[in-house]
Design a protein around this motif. Structure first.
Motif, PDB file in Angstrom:
ATOM      1  N   ALA A  40       0.818  -1.209   0.000  1.00  0.00           N
ATOM      2  CA  ALA A  40       0.000   0.000   0.000  1.00  0.00           C
ATOM      3  C   ALA A  40       0.854   1.263   0.000  1.00  0.00           C
ATOM      4  N   SER A  41       2.068   1.180   0.512  1.00  0.00           N
ATOM      5  CA  SER A  41       2.940   2.359   0.591  1.00  0.00           C
ATOM      6  C   SER A  41       3.407   2.810  -0.782  1.00  0.00           C
ATOM      7  N   GLY A  42       3.507   1.880  -1.734  1.00  0.00           N
ATOM      8  CA  GLY A  42       3.981   2.225  -3.066  1.00  0.00           C
ATOM      9  C   GLY A  42       5.490   2.377  -3.170  1.00  0.00           C
ATOM     10  N   PHE A  43       6.209   2.063  -2.107  1.00  0.00           N
ATOM     11  CA  PHE A  43       7.657   2.198  -2.114  1.00  0.00           C
ATOM     12  C   PHE A  43       8.331   0.897  -2.534  1.00  0.00           C
ATOM     13  N   THR A  44       9.559   1.007  -2.994  1.00  0.00           N
ATOM     14  CA  THR A  44      10.341  -0.167  -3.352  1.00  0.00           C
ATOM     15  C   THR A  44      11.071  -0.687  -2.114  1.00  0.00           C
ATOM     16  N   PHE A  45      11.555  -1.914  -2.194  1.00  0.00           N
ATOM     17  CA  PHE A  45      12.353  -2.442  -1.089  1.00  0.00           C
ATOM     18  C   PHE A  45      13.622  -1.607  -0.920  1.00  0.00           C
ATOM     19  N   GLU A  46      14.208  -1.181  -2.028  1.00  0.00           N
ATOM     20  CA  GLU A  46      15.423  -0.377  -1.957  1.00  0.00           C
ATOM     21  C   GLU A  46      15.164   0.922  -1.188  1.00  0.00           C
ATOM     22  N   GLY A  47      14.016   1.528  -1.418  1.00  0.00           N
ATOM     23  CA  GLY A  47      13.658   2.741  -0.698  1.00  0.00           C
ATOM     24  C   GLY A  47      13.438   2.481   0.776  1.00  0.00           C
ATOM     25  N   ILE A  48      12.701   1.437   1.074  1.00  0.00           N
ATOM     26  CA  ILE A  48      12.432   1.060   2.467  1.00  0.00           C
ATOM     27  C   ILE A  48      13.738   0.688   3.173  1.00  0.00           C
ATOM     28  N   ASN A  49      14.632   0.069   2.457  1.00  0.00           N
ATOM     29  CA  ASN A  49      15.879  -0.413   3.046  1.00  0.00           C
ATOM     30  C   ASN A  49      16.806   0.719   3.466  1.00  0.00           C
ATOM     31  N   MET A  64       0.178   0.093   9.965  1.00  0.00           N
ATOM     32  CA  MET A  64      -0.719  -1.019  10.255  1.00  0.00           C
ATOM     33  C   MET A  64      -1.897  -0.575  11.109  1.00  0.00           C
ATOM     34  N   ASN A  65      -1.788   0.569  11.794  1.00  0.00           N
ATOM     35  CA  ASN A  65      -2.884   1.089  12.597  1.00  0.00           C
ATOM     36  C   ASN A  65      -3.714   2.126  11.857  1.00  0.00           C
ATOM     37  N   ALA A  66      -3.224   2.582  10.706  1.00  0.00           N
ATOM     38  CA  ALA A  66      -3.934   3.597   9.918  1.00  0.00           C
ATOM     39  C   ALA A  66      -5.046   2.948   9.104  1.00  0.00           C
ATOM     40  N   PRO A  67      -6.032   3.733   8.691  1.00  0.00           N
ATOM     41  CA  PRO A  67      -7.051   3.194   7.779  1.00  0.00           C
ATOM     42  C   PRO A  67      -6.370   2.707   6.505  1.00  0.00           C
ATOM     43  N   ARG A  68      -6.889   1.680   5.911  1.00  0.00           N
ATOM     44  CA  ARG A  68      -6.263   1.083   4.721  1.00  0.00           C
ATOM     45  C   ARG A  68      -6.196   2.027   3.526  1.00  0.00           C
ATOM     46  N   THR A  69      -6.928   3.138   3.550  1.00  0.00           N
ATOM     47  CA  THR A  69      -6.921   4.061   2.422  1.00  0.00           C
ATOM     48  C   THR A  69      -5.742   5.015   2.444  1.00  0.00           C
ATOM     49  N   SER A  70      -5.062   5.156   3.591  1.00  0.00           N
ATOM     50  CA  SER A  70      -3.915   6.047   3.646  1.00  0.00           C
ATOM     51  C   SER A  70      -2.790   5.403   4.430  1.00  0.00           C
ATOM     52  N   VAL A  71      -1.569   5.722   4.023  1.00  0.00           N
ATOM     53  CA  VAL A  71      -0.392   5.191   4.689  1.00  0.00           C
ATOM     54  C   VAL A  71       0.512   6.353   5.049  1.00  0.00           C
ATOM     55  N   TRP A  72       0.894   6.445   6.309  1.00  0.00           N
ATOM     56  CA  TRP A  72       1.798   7.482   6.772  1.00  0.00           C
ATOM     57  C   TRP A  72       3.209   7.127   6.359  1.00  0.00           C
ATOM     58  N   TRP A  73       3.999   8.124   5.960  1.00  0.00           N
ATOM     59  CA  TRP A  73       5.378   7.856   5.581  1.00  0.00           C
ATOM     60  C   TRP A  73       6.302   8.877   6.210  1.00  0.00           C
ATOM     61  N   PRO A  74       7.371   8.449   6.896  1.00  0.00           N
ATOM     62  CA  PRO A  74       8.224   9.361   7.637  1.00  0.00           C
ATOM     63  C   PRO A  74       9.225  10.163   6.805  1.00  0.00           C
ATOM     64  N   CYS A  75       9.466   9.768   5.588  1.00  0.00           N
ATOM     65  CA  CYS A  75      10.549  10.394   4.835  1.00  0.00           C
ATOM     66  C   CYS A  75      10.170  10.535   3.372  1.00  0.00           C
ATOM     67  N   SER A  76      10.142  11.747   2.865  1.00  0.00           N
ATOM     68  CA  SER A  76       9.771  11.963   1.471  1.00  0.00           C
ATOM     69  C   SER A  76      10.930  11.677   0.520  1.00  0.00           C
ATOM     70  N   ALA A  77      12.115  11.441   1.046  1.00  0.00           N
ATOM     71  CA  ALA A  77      13.282  11.205   0.198  1.00  0.00           C
ATOM     72  C   ALA A  77      13.368   9.770  -0.301  1.00  0.00           C
ATOM     73  N   VAL A  78      12.490   8.897   0.130  1.00  0.00           N
ATOM     74  CA  VAL A  78      12.545   7.497  -0.270  1.00  0.00           C
ATOM     75  C   VAL A  78      11.862   7.341  -1.612  1.00  0.00           C
ATOM     76  N   SER A  79      12.479   6.558  -2.501  1.00  0.00           N
ATOM     77  CA  SER A  79      11.943   6.411  -3.858  1.00  0.00           C
ATOM     78  C   SER A  79      10.691   5.541  -3.889  1.00  0.00           C
ATOM     79  N   ARG A  80       9.752   5.950  -4.689  1.00  0.00           N
ATOM     80  CA  ARG A  80       8.539   5.166  -4.919  1.00  0.00           C
ATOM     81  C   ARG A  80       8.752   4.282  -6.127  1.00  0.00           C
ATOM     82  N   ARG A  81       7.861   3.305  -6.270  1.00  0.00           N
ATOM     83  CA  ARG A  81       7.947   2.390  -7.429  1.00  0.00           C
ATOM     84  C   ARG A  81       7.675   3.118  -8.709  1.00  0.00           C
TER      85      ARG A  81
END
Length: 81
Positions: A40-49, A64-81
């Motif tokens: 759901a995050s749309g990020f790659t493993f490389e970005g998460i890593n 995992m505690n957020a509604p399934r329609t939105s995902v919180w992300w701590p860092c905008s510098a991580v690459s998305r897929r």
């Protein structure tokens, strides 16, 4: 290496949820919850890593505690897929 990182690494290698659960010692449902949040995050493993273990745990704890329609992300510098 954190369990979450290990789960995501194995998933990015094409392993099954059952295999991931068996090799990491978490339940299949726990592995599935992490993988759903990852997809759901749309990020790659490389970005998460690029995150440290604390950031990774914070992300998945909140995702995992957020509604399934939105995902919180701590860092905008991580690459998305």
């Amino acid at each position: 290496m954190s369990k979450i990182r290990q789960i995501l690494r194995m998933y990015s290698q094409g392993r099954s949820k059952l295999s991931i659960a068996a090799q990491t010692g978490v339940s299949r449902n726990t592995a599935k919850e992490y993988l759903v949040a990852f997809d759901a995050s749309g990020f790659t493993f490389e970005g998460i890593n690029t995150l440290n273990d604390k950031e990774l745990e914070d992300f998945f704890g909140k995702a995992m505690n957020a509604p399934r329609t939105s995902v919180w992300w701590p860092c905008s510098a991580v690459s998305r897929r």
